[in-house]
Design a protein around this motif. Structure first.
Motif, short mmCIF file in Angstrom:
data_model
loop_
_atom_site.label_atom_id
_atom_site.label_comp_id
_atom_site.label_asym_id
_atom_site.label_seq_id
_atom_site.Cartn_x
_atom_site.Cartn_y
_atom_site.Cartn_z
N LEU A 181 1.48 1.34 15.28
CA LEU A 181 1.22 2.07 14.04
C LEU A 181 2.52 2.34 13.30
O LEU A 181 2.60 2.20 12.07
CB LEU A 181 0.50 3.38 14.34
N ARG A 232 3.66 -0.57 11.41
CA ARG A 232 2.90 -0.77 10.17
C ARG A 232 3.34 0.22 9.11
O ARG A 232 3.51 -0.13 7.94
CB ARG A 232 1.42 -0.58 10.47
N TRP A 233 3.55 1.46 9.52
CA TRP A 233 3.95 2.48 8.54
C TRP A 233 5.34 2.17 7.99
O TRP A 233 5.61 2.41 6.82
CB TRP A 233 3.93 3.87 9.19
N GLN A 236 5.14 -0.42 5.37
CA GLN A 236 4.53 0.07 4.13
C GLN A 236 5.29 1.25 3.54
O GLN A 236 4.82 1.88 2.60
CB GLN A 236 3.08 0.48 4.41
N GLU A 237 6.44 1.56 4.14
CA GLU A 237 7.30 2.64 3.63
C GLU A 237 6.53 3.95 3.57
O GLU A 237 6.57 4.68 2.58
CB GLU A 237 7.87 2.29 2.26
N VAL A 238 5.84 4.23 4.63
CA VAL A 238 5.08 5.47 4.71
C VAL A 238 5.92 6.48 5.48
O VAL A 238 6.45 6.18 6.54
CB VAL A 238 3.74 5.23 5.43
N GLN A 239 6.02 7.70 4.94
CA GLN A 239 6.77 8.75 5.64
C GLN A 239 5.95 9.27 6.79
O GLN A 239 4.77 9.55 6.64
CB GLN A 239 7.03 9.91 4.68
N VAL A 240 6.60 9.42 7.91
CA VAL A 240 5.91 9.92 9.11
C VAL A 240 6.46 11.29 9.44
O VAL A 240 7.68 11.46 9.59
CB VAL A 240 6.10 8.97 10.30
#
Lengths: 394, 546
Positions: free
Chosen positions: B226, B229-230, B233-237
């Motif tokens: 995961l 993938r994040w 997609q340049e998703v902040q975690v």
């Protein structure tokens, strides 16, 4: 876990054939993991509530604060939530990226951001896409969407000191010489009954006194209403600066409506045919003239949503709008170009007793021929291409 | 309330210590079973050194793989390293064989080499080497897949993700482990194929460790996948996510293990015996009930005939009919031995029911995720005939249920009054008892109508001429904490009732959540009223709407 099921079947067969009790415990372990994952996934989607709060009306230039709150209403935690809020580029840059969070039991989480109302329009704020899944990848990833809410950004409204459009008098309804229209609220006397008078006009008290039929006499009057007729047919605007021109036309309409209602306290209406994002269709708008502030907001709301249309008949819009107007009302026609059919319609409207003014939103100055025709018809023509051109009304 | 995003960096503790240890232990668990199985053929083997050797080889494989990733260790250097590595493993295995042997025996063996070099490669060492090599290879592939989990996926048609490869290897290794352990426990005898032998009791430690560690690793791999993938997609975690992940994973697996240990595993009877005995029991009970009913029905006639026979002239003087009821005979156990009693049948029935339900659920989920396979199976003729028969039987039973309801409603006035108040048919009511049988649209309608009934009972009835929106305006002021939910429920009802829009399952789940919140609000309102507070304070208990 694509091969979990075949493995469990194989485990079941091995356990049944070899008759080893502990293997059934291992089988139970995986079954319980699968069942608990499924139960947990379903509870998650049911127990997660999301709310978006913001003021859904704003003026040009405002900054609108948006709060998105997620609340896990269950006692089960949510290990991960992938959130993506879709925002219109016109109001928020750079684009809001996704975020991954974790929610404990009964935990809340809030995201705040600000929208810059740089352009008028009707904007969907959202949807908020939520993806979540289990810890082992047994269940499919759940994707849900919280539907969008909508924000209306009103068009720019420029302050105008005075309007250079024809008026009759400062009164809402003023007496007129022509007896063609009468104001039933104003009785100025009685006269003898004439054949053809409506029985409703009979003044019974006076008739009883006089002994013969007398009818009420009303004062002739005309109404001081303004109807703004806005042409948003893209063909009537120059191709190269079509967008700028139509936006300016909307600014003019909004500024005039604001001035007439707020400054003059007089009724104003709006007639236009435009593409409406609410219904995703081309719609004819007709807002009858009224003088309340709430009506002004309705007008601005229509102007906020209206987009360029195609294949409209603006002259038809003008004629139909005039049908519902009182005699003597003022029509302010805003369009991108003039043509013979439009002039014929304007002439028809003048002869019908309306006061008509024409505002041309175009870069070039009105031609001499146009000026001559306008002078003949006693038709005021104004050309607007920049906002400062509205200073003629300041 | 916003939290700082986490760094997407790799956790060195996990990569350098946790993963290699777990891989080595899991390989060791499999090696344990294989070595124990091999001892059946080589009883003189010392298994301890071999198991330790496999674990160490697996551990070494994880670290050597990372070492060989360096650009300096390419080409000839890599080959040289590998050759040295394998040779060392062989030599260490050879030396390990000597553990526990006396000095004299070691000397004899060494002398044998000098005479014949091939004596160095004795059978036991070669088999041990092959086994260790297998463990080493499995660990190397696993280390490679673990490293690949953080890399972007390759664009190939036959691409299989590293996590999927790891999972498949885990299941494959598990199957080998189970079979090897099972054969070891039972022994290579004809008893292996005897399904009537007593079950093998007791904990199998290496199996438990293998599967527990494997599930923990799968959870950890899921997080890695995961995060990859994040990251792409340049998703902040949020930094709480990985911390909570470990906690939740361990709790989840621990709870599942606890439940698994509680469920029954004792069984002495095979499923056919259980099914046969259950059918026998059902038949016996039905037979007894039939005989009993017949006896009761025939008793008056018996007395009548006796009286007639007494009145008629001539003949013998028969005795009056006996009012003794027939005795219940215990049903036969089918397929069991003389010692089998019904308690064992019941216990076995519970056991097989639990197991088969679980297997059914898993198969159903598997087919649900593969609609093509499901359609292919459903197209099979025997299954189609079975399905048609089942549908016909179901309609028949429903028809009987509806007719029975009509008969009862005509005969029982109170039932009639209840039905006329509700305005629903009995068939519809019976259907609502099983929400799961309804379509999403029907469930949405049910939720809304259920709220109408509940609100009506609490004194907020809907007038006949009120539209749903108007009724929303009536009810919402009394339930301010659920105002939005009432609106959403009303909107959903109107759409489901009056439009042809499809009602999706996720939409139905959201409406269900709205329904439950409204129900809670109504219950809270009723409790407040019962407590004598009158109308509920509209601001009391108002949630910050989330």
């Amino acid at each position: 876990m694509r091969h979990l099921t075949p493995f469990l079947l194989a485990l079941f067969i091995i356990a049944a054939l070899l008759r080893i009790n502990f293997y059934f415990t291992i089988l139970y372990l995986f079954l319980v993991l699968a069942l608990m994952s499924r139960f947990w996934s379903h509870r998650r989607s049911e127990r997660l509530s999301a709310k978006r709060r913001f003021v859904n009306r704003a003026f040009f230039g405002d900054r609108v604060a948006v709060d998105v709150t997620l609340h896990n209403t269950s006692w089960l935690p949510i290990p991960w939530l992938e959130l993506r809020e879709s925002l219109p580029l016109e109001l928020f840059t750079p684009p809001l990226k996704g975020q991954v969070i974790s929610l404990g039991p009964h935990e809340r989480w809030r995201l705040s951001y600000t929208l810059n109302c740089r352009r008028r329009g009707y904007y969907p704020i959202g949807p908020l896409a939520i993806r979540t899944g289990d810890l082992l990848g047994i269940e499919r990833i759940n994707t849900e969407q919280i539907p969008p809410d909508y924000l209306i950004v009103y068009p720019r409204v420029l302050p105008l000191q005075r309007l250079g459009i024809p008026t009759r008098s400062p009164l809402v309804a003023l007496p007129a010489r022509s007896p063609l229209f009468e104001d039933p609220a104003r009785v100025i006397g009685v006269r003898e009954y004439q054949r053809g008078d409506s029985p409703r006009r009979i003044h019974w008290t006076a008739t009883a006194s006089a002994g013969h039929l007398l009818v009420k006499q009303y004062q002739p009057a005309i109404a001081r209403e303004t109807m703004i007729c806005l042409d948003l047919d893209q063909e009537n605007y120059g191709q190269r600066q079509r967008y700028t021109a139509t936006e300016l036309a909307i600014v003019v309409a909004a500024s005039v409506a604001n001035h007439v209602i707020v400054q003059d306290g007089l009724p104003v209406g709006l007639a236009t045919e435009a593409q409406d994002p609410l219904s995703d269709d081309q719609v004819r708008f007709f807002l009858p003239p009224r003088s309340e502030r709430a009506h002004l907001m309705s007008v601005l709301e229509v102007l906020a949503r209206a987009k360029m249309a195609t294949e409209t008949s603006f002259t038809d819009v003008l004629r139909r709008a005039s049908v519902r107007l009182a005699w003597g009302a003022t029509l302010l026609v805003i369009t991108g170009s003039e043509n013979a059919m439009l002039f014929d319609t304007l002439l028809y409207l003048r002869r019908a007793g309306f006061a008509v003014a024409l505002v041309l939103v175009q870069p070039e100055l009105p031609s001499d021929e146009l000026r001559k025709r306008a002078d003949l018809l006693d038709l005021p023509v104004h050309r607007v291409w920049r906002e400062r051109d509205l200073e003629m009304w300041r | 309330m916003n939290q700082r995003p986490a760094e997407m960096g790799r956790n060195l503790w996990i990569e350098n210590l946790f993963r290699p240890l777990v891989v080595a232990l899991m390989v060791g668990c499999v090696a344990w079973s294989l070595v124990t199985l091999a001892r059946l053929f080589f009883p003189k083997w010392n298994p301890t050194f071999l198991i330790v050797g496999c674990v160490l080889a697996a551990l070494e494989a994880c670290y050597s793989y990372r070492l060989l990733k360096s650009p300096r260790m390419r080409g000839v250097y890599e080959l040289r390293f590998r050759a040295t590595e394998l040779l060392l493993i062989f030599i260490l295995l050879k030396l390990g064989r000597y553990i526990g042997m006396s000095t004299a025996d070691i000397g004899v063996d060494v002398q044998a080499w000098s005479r014949d070099l091939f004596q160095f490669f004795d059978n036991e060492t070669v088999v041990a080497f092959v086994l260790t090599l297998m463990c080493w290879g499995a660990a190397t592939w696993t280390a490679s897949d673990l490293e690949s989990t953080s890399l972007p996926p390759q664009r190939r048609d036959d691409y299989v993700s590293p996590v999927e490869r790891l999972t498949n290897r885990f299941f494959g290794g598990g199957a080998v482990l189970l079979v090897a352990t099972g054969i070891t426990r039972i022994g290579i005898t004809p008893e292996l194929l005897n399904l009537r032998r007593p079950p093998v009791q007791g904990l199998v430690f290496n199996v438990l460790v293998y599967f527990f560690l494997g599930v923990v690793m799968i959870g950890q791999m899921r997080l890695v996948e995961l995060r990859k993938r994040w990251r792409s997609q340049e998703v902040q975690v949020d930094d709480e996510v990985p911390r909570r992940w470990v906690r939740y994973s361990l709790s989840f697996i621990g709870l599942a293990a606890l439940l698994a240990f509680v469920l029954p595993t004792e069984f002495t009877l095979n499923p056919l015996t259980v099914i046969g005995s259950s059918l026998s029991a059902i038949g016996t009970v039905l037979y007894f009930l039939g005989v009993l009913l017949l006896t009761i029905l025939m008793l008056p006639f018996g007395w009548l005939f006796w009286l007639l026979s007494k009145l008629l002239p001539g003949g013998d003087d028969p005795s009056p009919p006996s009012a003794q009821l027939p005795a219940f005979e215990a049903p036969q156990v089918v397929g069991g031995d003389d010692a089998t009693n019904w308690l064992e049948i019941v216990r076995a029935l519970v056991f097989w029911t639990v197991v088969l339900l679980g297997v059914y659920y898993v198969v159903r989920s598997y087919l649900r995720d593969r609609p093509g396979l499901r359609e292919a199976i459903a197209a099979l003729k025997p299954l189609r005939a079975l399905r048609r028969g089942w549908i016909a039987l179901w309609h028949f039973l429903r028809g009987w249920g509806t007719r029975l309801g009509q008969v009862v409603s005509e005969r029982v006035p109170r039932w009639q009054a209840w039905r006329s108040q509700s305005g629903e048919s009995l068939g519809a009511r019976l259907r609502f008892f099983r929400l799961g049988a309804l379509s999403p649209r029907e469930r949405v309608l049910y939720y809304y109508l259920s709220i109408l009934r509940r609100a009506d009972r609490q004194g907020y009835p809907r007038k006949r001429n009120q539209t749903p929106e108007e009724y929303q305006g009536t009810l919402a002021p009394h339930l301010l904490q659920a105002e939005d939910d009432i609106g959403a429920l009303t909107q959903a009802f109107v759409e489901a009732r009056y439009s042809h829009h499809q009602v999706a399952s996720d939409q139905e789940r959201r409406v269900r959540a709205n329904w439950e919140r409204v129900k809670r609000a109504l219950r809270a309102l009723r409790r407040q009223r019962d407590a004598g507070k009158g109308d509920a304070d509209p601001h009391a208990g108002k949630l910050e709407k989330g």
